[in-house]
Design a protein around this motif. Structure first.
Motif, PDB file in Angstrom:
ATOM      1  N   LEU A   1       0.690  -1.247   0.197  1.00  0.00           N
ATOM      2  CA  LEU A   1      -0.219   0.008   0.126  1.00  0.00           C
ATOM      3  C   LEU A   1       0.480   1.157   0.161  1.00  0.00           C
ATOM      4  N   GLU A   2       1.820   1.596   1.205  1.00  0.00           N
ATOM      5  CA  GLU A   2       2.368   2.705   0.852  1.00  0.00           C
ATOM      6  C   GLU A   2       3.415   2.273  -0.332  1.00  0.00           C
ATOM      7  N   SER A   3       4.161   1.839  -1.103  1.00  0.00           N
ATOM      8  CA  SER A   3       4.419   1.647  -2.484  1.00  0.00           C
ATOM      9  C   SER A   3       3.105   1.880  -3.993  1.00  0.00           C
ATOM     10  N   LYS A   4       2.301   1.798  -3.749  1.00  0.00           N
ATOM     11  CA  LYS A   4       1.505   2.971  -4.644  1.00  0.00           C
ATOM     12  C   LYS A   4       1.015   4.213  -3.616  1.00  0.00           C
ATOM     13  N   THR A   5       0.493   4.319  -2.971  1.00  0.00           N
ATOM     14  CA  THR A   5       0.325   5.725  -2.589  1.00  0.00           C
ATOM     15  C   THR A   5       1.280   6.643  -1.681  1.00  0.00           C
TER      16      THR A   5
ATOM     17  N   LYS B   1       2.598   7.351   0.804  1.00  0.00           N
ATOM     18  CA  LYS B   1       2.453   7.776   2.005  1.00  0.00           C
ATOM     19  C   LYS B   1       2.619   6.348   3.282  1.00  0.00           C
TER      20      LYS B   1
END
Length: 276
Positions: free
Chosen positions: A251-255, A257
């Motif tokens: 998730l962090e790699s996609k956002t 954040k």
């Protein structure tokens, strides 16, 4: 100083023991003396206990040494007492908080009896409290779903030889450390939370969901292994936490954040609820 020790934000630790609530005596003393410093409250209680013993009072002998969450986040023994004993104790401490505290203790007992007869009342009250503190319906739903997942995990532990208290805390910390790369205490520190605060009540939506994923995965892996006791359950705790860690990183790699943040739901000091 009232806002430093509100009744309704978990500052008085309690535990269900022998079919009734037992409350931390030191926390009660802290409210009565309007003293936020734990060590000062502890010393006050020690001196008061000595005086009560000399006077022949049964208050001290009726206290039980029970394990409650300590300042360091670990389960440690401390003096705890039921409502009847605390009402006697309150009479020994001159305080403007005496009457509000008596009413609060009485209400706690009544609410617990009602919850036993109708568990939905406890859920409804939790929802109302979160709404009062400005949580969105979406957040409340995630929080309650996460609690249900947590309860199923602790039910598994209870049925498979894991001792409540310290061993639950050890496994919980393993899961949390694995998926967040932070201990429970470090996560609370990041969010600026103190001992009495419940970390989950200050998580954002993603933190709640990934905590639930970690605990769901842990339970299902433990069940597939038929893990018993603390030692065996450490393995699914690590594996379950790792599943949530992988999801967090994806998730962090996609956002771009961080899921783990220092955000909390603490009210500004000048807006904190006061004892009424």
């Amino acid at each position: 100083m009232n806002n430093l020790i509100p009744f309704d934000q978990g500052r008085i630790r309690k535990i269900w023991h022998h079919e009734q609530w037992y409350f931390s005596v030191i926390d009660i003393v802290a409210v009565l003396t309007e003293q936020p410093d734990y060590q000062i409250s502890r010393k006050y209680w020690n001196k008061l206990a000595e005086r009560l013993k000399k006077e022949g009072s049964e208050v001290v002998t009726n206290c039980h040494r029970l394990k409650l969450v300590a300042q360091d986040g670990k389960m440690r023994e401390t003096d705890a007492a039921n409502t009847e004993t605390l009402l006697r104790l309150i009479q020994s401490v001159p305080s403007p908080k005496a009457e509000p505290l008596k009413l609060w203790l009485a209400r706690m007992g009544t609410e617990r009896i009602a919850e036993i007869q109708d568990p939905s009342q406890g859920i409804d009250r939790a929802r109302a409290l979160w709404q009062k503190h400005g949580r969105s319906e979406k957040w409340i739903q995630q929080r309650m779903m996460g609690q249900e997942t947590r309860n199923k995990l602790t039910d598994y532990w209870k049925d498979h030889g894991v001792a409540e208290g310290d061993e639950y805390a050890i496994l919980t910390n393993i899961i949390h450390q694995e998926w967040t790369d932070l201990s429970v205490q470090d996560h609370k520190t990041l969010k600026g939370l103190s001992k009495p605060h419940n970390l989950r009540d200050h998580m954002n939506e993603a933190e709640l969901i990934l905590t639930a994923l970690a605990e769901l995965s842990t339970r299902q892996i433990a069940d597939s292994m038929q893990a018993r006791g603390l030692r065996q359950n450490k393995i699914p705790a690590q594996k379950g936490g790792r599943i949530a860690k992988n999801a967090r990183r994806e998730l962090e790699s996609k956002t771009g954040k961080s899921v783990i943040t220092d955000e909390n739901f603490l009210a500004p000091l000048n807006k904190a609820n006061k004892i009424s």
